[in-house]
Design a protein around this motif. Structure first.
Motif, PDB file in Angstrom:
ATOM      1  N   PHE A 244       0.843  -1.207   0.000  1.00  0.00           N
ATOM      2  CA  PHE A 244       0.000   0.000   0.000  1.00  0.00           C
ATOM      3  C   PHE A 244       0.879   1.259   0.000  1.00  0.00           C
ATOM      4  CE2 PHE A 244      -3.037   3.127   1.438  1.00  0.00           C
ATOM      5  CZ  PHE A 244      -4.247   2.691   0.908  1.00  0.00           C
ATOM      6  N   ASN A 245       1.886   1.266   0.860  1.00  0.00           N
ATOM      7  CA  ASN A 245       2.798   2.410   0.917  1.00  0.00           C
ATOM      8  C   ASN A 245       3.520   2.614  -0.408  1.00  0.00           C
ATOM      9  OD1 ASN A 245       2.113   2.797   3.578  1.00  0.00           O
ATOM     10  ND2 ASN A 245       4.029   1.995   4.443  1.00  0.00           N
ATOM     11  N   GLY A 246       3.817   1.511  -1.060  1.00  0.00           N
ATOM     12  CA  GLY A 246       4.517   1.587  -2.346  1.00  0.00           C
ATOM     13  C   GLY A 246       3.680   2.317  -3.393  1.00  0.00           C
ATOM     14  N   ILE A 247       2.384   2.207  -3.283  1.00  0.00           N
ATOM     15  CA  ILE A 247       1.497   2.868  -4.247  1.00  0.00           C
ATOM     16  C   ILE A 247       1.185   4.316  -3.834  1.00  0.00           C
ATOM     17  CG2 ILE A 247      -0.746   2.739  -5.429  1.00  0.00           C
ATOM     18  CD1 ILE A 247      -0.768  -0.288  -4.709  1.00  0.00           C
TER      19      ILE A 247
ATOM     20  N   ASP B 159       3.895   7.044   2.296  1.00  0.00           N
ATOM     21  CA  ASP B 159       3.932   6.490   3.646  1.00  0.00           C
ATOM     22  C   ASP B 159       2.622   6.661   4.398  1.00  0.00           C
ATOM     23  OD1 ASP B 159       6.290   5.231   3.719  1.00  0.00           O
ATOM     24  OD2 ASP B 159       7.440   6.914   4.546  1.00  0.00           O
ATOM     25  N   VAL B 160       1.732   5.716   4.233  1.00  0.00           N
ATOM     26  CA  VAL B 160       0.449   5.786   4.940  1.00  0.00           C
ATOM     27  C   VAL B 160       0.523   4.982   6.238  1.00  0.00           C
ATOM     28  CG1 VAL B 160      -2.010   5.257   4.799  1.00  0.00           C
ATOM     29  CG2 VAL B 160      -0.775   6.068   2.763  1.00  0.00           C
ATOM     30  N   PHE B 161       1.106   3.789   6.137  1.00  0.00           N
ATOM     31  CA  PHE B 161       1.133   2.888   7.301  1.00  0.00           C
ATOM     32  C   PHE B 161       2.524   2.719   7.867  1.00  0.00           C
ATOM     33  CE2 PHE B 161      -2.390   0.822   4.733  1.00  0.00           C
ATOM     34  CZ  PHE B 161      -3.412   1.280   5.538  1.00  0.00           C
TER      35      PHE B 161
ATOM     36  N   LEU C 218      -7.919   5.806   8.932  1.00  0.00           N
ATOM     37  CA  LEU C 218      -8.920   5.428   7.936  1.00  0.00           C
ATOM     38  C   LEU C 218      -9.192   6.576   6.973  1.00  0.00           C
ATOM     39  CD1 LEU C 218     -10.928   3.189   7.029  1.00  0.00           C
ATOM     40  CD2 LEU C 218     -12.658   4.419   8.359  1.00  0.00           C
ATOM     41  N   SER C 219      -9.289   7.798   7.483  1.00  0.00           N
ATOM     42  CA  SER C 219      -9.644   8.869   6.561  1.00  0.00           C
ATOM     43  C   SER C 219      -8.478   9.194   5.628  1.00  0.00           C
ATOM     44  CB  SER C 219     -10.221  10.090   7.280  1.00  0.00           C
ATOM     45  OG  SER C 219      -9.241  10.764   7.946  1.00  0.00           O
TER      46      SER C 219
ATOM     47  N   LYS D 271      -6.555   8.680   0.069  1.00  0.00           N
ATOM     48  CA  LYS D 271      -5.534   8.167  -0.851  1.00  0.00           C
ATOM     49  C   LYS D 271      -6.129   7.336  -1.973  1.00  0.00           C
ATOM     50  CE  LYS D 271      -1.615   9.496   1.099  1.00  0.00           C
ATOM     51  NZ  LYS D 271      -0.655  10.372   0.404  1.00  0.00           N
ATOM     52  N   VAL D 272      -7.105   6.486  -1.622  1.00  0.00           N
ATOM     53  CA  VAL D 272      -7.629   5.604  -2.665  1.00  0.00           C
ATOM     54  C   VAL D 272      -8.648   6.299  -3.560  1.00  0.00           C
ATOM     55  CG1 VAL D 272      -7.185   3.502  -1.337  1.00  0.00           C
ATOM     56  CG2 VAL D 272      -9.452   4.529  -1.267  1.00  0.00           C
TER      57      VAL D 272
END
Ligand code: TRP
Length: 334
Positions: free
Chosen positions: A167-170, A173-175, A322-323, A328-329
């Motif tokens: 996910f971070n790769g896309i 740095d989210v998680f 979550l937000s 991001k998505v």
């Protein structure tokens, strides 16, 4: 003094059975010891339990009992965030998103899925399959640095890391990518009647529950599997004497004595002396916990304050992640 930001710790146990000595010595004791040093989140993984059929009234009761027992074991609800997973909707919400970033093949390789689908042939549901994704959501929502788990859950923390990195790769740095903390072998408690397997509620004869009365505990230890050594009995040999090794481990963990000291203490004595000594050490440790948990379980108002406050504190942290993820998505925000 400048406040240093503490690292975050998170773990959970499914309220699918009553808590036992293995949960206590293998997990909860260590959690309680980390309260000051870390920012701690501990929860009842009730969403996970329904991957296997549960009786609704029983599940409700066990979830509340488990909360009371967490507290009685020394987890202070002021210093730790204690909550029920189902009371924080973000777990289910993030889980859906992460499902779309987890590969079918990855889930198929999970050993727990293979074991559980073997065991519950008549109910191999999709939840059982995506169980690790919900667990990833549990962990990633809180940006946890460390996840203390038993050896059997290590693979689930590893897939969590893979999902986070993907996910971070896309999206950047989210998680936070979490690190599993695997309990040392010493903390692993095996069943008293089946010392090859870890202590489990599914083998109640060899399982010491936190709420067992002293006489029940004594009886279970009396029947504990040892072996038929006649000479020197009490010595540590995990391979040849798994039952004795397990009892020595329990005794050592509770009394702080080393294996050598225990061997010396029971030199020239047999299991007839050793087993009751272990039983008494367990009774002594569990009695105040049982009494405190019984007192708390009657105080429904207090427990509901604790879980309300826990859900609020957990939701605050979880919803921020979550937000960020929703944004991001590409979901519109209100
Ligand atoms: N799967 C874990 C178990 O069965 C329980 C669990 C659910 C958990 N979510 C978690 C543990 C998140 C650690 C972190 O033991």
């Amino acid at each position: 003094m400048e406040e240093v930001k503490k690292k975050r710790m998170l773990s959970g146990i499914q309220p699918s059975g009553d808590l036992h000595l293995g949960n206590y010595l293998g997990a909860i004791v260590n959690w309680a010891e980390r309260t000051e040093e870390y920012d701690c989140f501990y929860f009842m993984a009730d969403l996970h339990t329904i991957t296997v059929r549960q009786d609704p009234a029983e599940l409700r009761k066990r979830s509340l009992n488990q909360l009371a027992q967490y507290i009685a074991c020394g987890l202070d609800p002021e210093k730790n965030v204690l909550f029920l997973q189902s009371m924080v909707p973000a777990h289910s919400q993030l889980s859906w998103v992460l499902n779309c970033y987890t590969m079918f093949g990855e889930l198929q390789r999970m050993t727990q899925f293979k074991d559980k689908s073997e065991k519950h042939r008549d109910n191999i549901n999709a939840g059982l399959f995506t169980y690790p994704v919900l667990m990833a959501a549990d962990i990633l929502l809180y940006q946890a640095d460390f996840v203390p788990v038993g050896e059997d859950q290590k693979q689930h923390v590893e897939i969590t890391r893979d999902i986070a990195e993907r996910f971070n790769g896309i999206y950047g740095d989210v998680f936070k990518v979490p690190t599993p903390l695997i309990a040392k072998t010493g903390a692993r408690i095996y069943g008293l009647s089946t010392p090859e397997d870890k202590m489990s509620k599914s083998v109640p004869d060899g399982c010491v529950f936190l709420m067992d009365e002293p006489d029940v505990i004594r009886k279970k230890f009396k029947r504990a599997v040892t072996d038929s050594d006649t000479g020197r009995c009490v010595y540590y040999d995990r391979e040849k004497k798994p039952g004795v090794a397990n009892l020595m481990n329990i005794y050592s963990t509770l009394t702080g004595k080393t294996y050598e000291e225990i061997e010396k203490e029971f030199e020239g004595k047999g299991y007839g002396d050793f087993k009751p000594a272990v039983a008494e050490a367990v009774v002594e440790k569990l009695t105040p916990i049982r009494e405190e948990a019984s007192r708390l379980i009657k105080d429904k108002a207090y427990l509901s304050d604790v879980y309300k406050q826990g859900a609020e504190r957990a939701s605050y942290v979880a919803n921020r992640t979550l937000s960020k993820v929703y944004k991001k998505v590409g979901f519109l925000q209100i």
